[in-house]
Design a protein around this motif. Structure first.
Motif: not given
Length: 285
Positions: A19-38
């Protein structure tokens, strides 16, 4: 980065760091996307994934997750990484041959369903087949034809028809709009390319870099595809037949003008959930 509370290699630890990496990359909804991928990497739903944040992630799943995370950090769309996207009531396969179906396009389906039940439906620039399959799923007596310039897209749409149980009620072919078809349709649907050529490089990288340019580029003013489609609608539609075209923001008046010039009746527009005029409804006089 803030320290993560759960152990490294655990579900919670991996989600926190991703989630931290996705947020730093300016990805919307980083926590949700991390959960979906995992969840995808582990083969579990979100409820099972979050049941025990301290549970270890198996090595194979961690490797799969790492590969998917790198793709997302490079701004590859989630739909392409997961290989599927929900649309209407359907789950559809997606690939780089097509645009990823968007919730905005459901306005086209909603507008189509407000009219009389069709018997023969045509979808021009069908992509994943999302518009046609959604309408057929709501009208069990209808048969449809989907056309796309890309053979890969037409093949993908056919797979989606089979996966959704609609294979016997539609066919898909590769071609240039409706050039190979005779008329006789009650309903014509289309989500054509409508982005102005000069605006494409400024779109988010998920779109500008990863989605097919031919499905985005509407020419210098964004109206090239509309000119071709609208000119052909009088030949394609039965008397009192209707067409529902997806619109880019602010394009309603220009496309309506093209339709009136072709002798079609403009019945109105239908807004998407954001309040944008997204679908133009036309009728054969």
């Amino acid at each position: 980065m803030t320290a993560c509370a759960d152990p490294e290699g655990s579900v919670g630890g991996i989600l926190c760091r991703a989630g931290q990496l996705l947020r730093a990359a300016a990805i919307d909804s980083p926590r949700l996307e991390a959960r979906l991928l995992l969840g995808e990497a582990m083969g579990v739903d979100l409820a099972a994934l979050l049941r025990d944040p301290r549970a270890p992630v198996p090595p194979g799943a961690a490797t799969r997750f790492g590969a998917m995370l790198r793709r997302r950090l490079a701004h590859e769309p989630m739909g392409f990484i997961l290989g599927r996207q929900g649309f209407w009531t359907l789950e559809l396969e997606v690939s780089p041959d097509t645009l990823i179906p968007r919730a905005d396009s459901e306005a086209v389906v909603e507008a189509a369903l407000q009219g009389p039940a069709p018997v023969r439906v045509l979808d021009l620039g069908t992509g994943t087949g999302c518009l046609l399959l959604a309408v057929l799923s709501e009208h069990p007596g209808a048969f449809g034809v989907g056309v796309d310039l890309s053979p890969g897209a037409a093949a993908l749409a056919a797979r989606n028809a089979a996966a959704t149980g609609l294979r016997d009620r539609c066919s898909f072919l590769a071609g240039s709009w409706a050039a190979a078809l005779a008329g006789g349709f009650d309903l014509v649907l289309s989500n054509p390319p409508y982005i102005e050529t000069a605006a494409i490089p400024g779109l988010m990288p998920e779109v500008a870099v990863h989605e097919p340019a031919r499905a985005l580029d509407g020419g210098p003013d964004g109206l090239d595809a509309y000119r071709l489609i609208v000119a052909d609608l009088p030949r394609l539609l039965l008397p009192r037949g209707r067409a529902v075209l997806e619109l880019g923001q602010g394009q309603g008046p220009a496309v309506a003008g093209l339709a009136r010039a072709a002798g079609l009746v403009v019945l109105g527009t239908h807004a998407d959930l954001g309040g944008v005029e997204r679908a133009l409804v036309l009728q054969q006089g």
